[in-house]
Design a protein around this motif. Structure first.
Motif, PDB file in Angstrom:
ATOM      1  N   TRP A  25       0.692  -1.108  -0.307  1.00  0.00           N
ATOM      2  CA  TRP A  25      -0.310   0.156   0.538  1.00  0.00           C
ATOM      3  C   TRP A  25       0.786   1.028  -0.215  1.00  0.00           C
ATOM      4  O   TRP A  25       0.691   1.866  -0.520  1.00  0.00           O
ATOM      5  N   GLU A  28       2.055   1.794  -3.790  1.00  0.00           N
ATOM      6  CA  GLU A  28       0.778   2.475  -4.079  1.00  0.00           C
ATOM      7  C   GLU A  28       0.957   3.918  -3.874  1.00  0.00           C
ATOM      8  O   GLU A  28       0.662   4.622  -5.500  1.00  0.00           O
ATOM      9  N   LEU A  29       0.854   4.398  -2.404  1.00  0.00           N
ATOM     10  CA  LEU A  29       0.836   5.581  -1.873  1.00  0.00           C
ATOM     11  C   LEU A  29       1.467   6.157  -3.009  1.00  0.00           C
ATOM     12  O   LEU A  29       0.954   7.607  -3.192  1.00  0.00           O
ATOM     13  N   ALA A  31       3.241   5.624  -5.526  1.00  0.00           N
ATOM     14  CA  ALA A  31       3.342   6.211  -6.906  1.00  0.00           C
ATOM     15  C   ALA A  31       2.562   7.396  -7.162  1.00  0.00           C
ATOM     16  O   ALA A  31       2.490   8.071  -8.181  1.00  0.00           O
ATOM     17  N   ILE A  32       0.960   8.233  -6.400  1.00  0.00           N
ATOM     18  CA  ILE A  32       0.283   8.356  -7.137  1.00  0.00           C
ATOM     19  C   ILE A  32       0.800   9.963  -6.269  1.00  0.00           C
ATOM     20  O   ILE A  32       0.639  10.770  -7.118  1.00  0.00           O
ATOM     21  N   GLU A  33       1.736   9.382  -6.045  1.00  0.00           N
ATOM     22  CA  GLU A  33       1.945  11.126  -4.738  1.00  0.00           C
ATOM     23  C   GLU A  33       3.283  11.490  -6.052  1.00  0.00           C
ATOM     24  O   GLU A  33       3.532  12.416  -6.558  1.00  0.00           O
ATOM     25  N   ASP A  35       3.308  10.877  -9.027  1.00  0.00           N
ATOM     26  CA  ASP A  35       2.325  11.570 -10.256  1.00  0.00           C
ATOM     27  C   ASP A  35       2.173  12.468  -9.923  1.00  0.00           C
ATOM     28  O   ASP A  35       2.144  12.840 -10.736  1.00  0.00           O
ATOM     29  N   HIS A  36       1.411  13.449  -8.936  1.00  0.00           N
ATOM     30  CA  HIS A  36       0.941  14.423  -8.628  1.00  0.00           C
ATOM     31  C   HIS A  36       2.244  15.368  -9.119  1.00  0.00           C
ATOM     32  O   HIS A  36       1.939  16.537  -8.916  1.00  0.00           O
ATOM     33  N   GLN A  39       2.810  16.055 -12.788  1.00  0.00           N
ATOM     34  CA  GLN A  39       1.488  16.836 -13.410  1.00  0.00           C
ATOM     35  C   GLN A  39       1.929  18.507 -12.525  1.00  0.00           C
ATOM     36  O   GLN A  39       0.986  18.947 -13.376  1.00  0.00           O
ATOM     37  N   TYR A  48      10.860  11.539 -12.908  1.00  0.00           N
ATOM     38  CA  TYR A  48       9.794  10.444 -12.876  1.00  0.00           C
ATOM     39  C   TYR A  48      10.145   8.760 -13.349  1.00  0.00           C
ATOM     40  O   TYR A  48       9.192   7.755 -12.938  1.00  0.00           O
ATOM     41  N   LYS A  52       9.085   5.732 -11.474  1.00  0.00           N
ATOM     42  CA  LYS A  52       8.246   5.290 -11.768  1.00  0.00           C
ATOM     43  C   LYS A  52       8.493   3.271 -12.085  1.00  0.00           C
ATOM     44  O   LYS A  52       7.988   2.466 -11.111  1.00  0.00           O
ATOM     45  N   HIS A  59       6.610  -3.088  -6.389  1.00  0.00           N
ATOM     46  CA  HIS A  59       5.485  -3.421  -6.875  1.00  0.00           C
ATOM     47  C   HIS A  59       5.748  -5.135  -6.716  1.00  0.00           C
ATOM     48  O   HIS A  59       4.884  -5.523  -6.186  1.00  0.00           O
TER      49      HIS A  59
END
Length: 73
Positions: A25, A28-29, A31-33, A35-36, A39, A48, A52, A59
């Protein structure tokens, strides 16, 4: 950028601390951070991509470990 620790240190530079309690988890979090941050234009495309790749590998390792643990139960 080679390890999950390296990713954690990068995130820490931006004031992002991730600890959900389960390693997969957390990955996964993270990876989201990432991405932000990408962006928002804070990290470049090369960084990046490296991050990734590290997160993807970690993962996959955790998912395999979870499958092995489930098979032994």
């Amino acid at each position: 950028m080679k390890t999950l620790y390296d990713v954690q240190q990068l995130l820490k530079k931006f004031g992002v601390y991730v600890y959900v309690g389960k390693r997969i988890w957390d990955i996964e979090l993270m990876a989201i951070e990432i991405d932000h941050l990408y962006q928002a234009g804070v990290i470049d495309p090369k960084m990046y991509a490296r991050v990734k790749l590290v997160l993807s590998r970690e993962h996959r390792i955790e998912a395999e470990r979870a499958r092995e643990d489930a098979a032994h139960d």
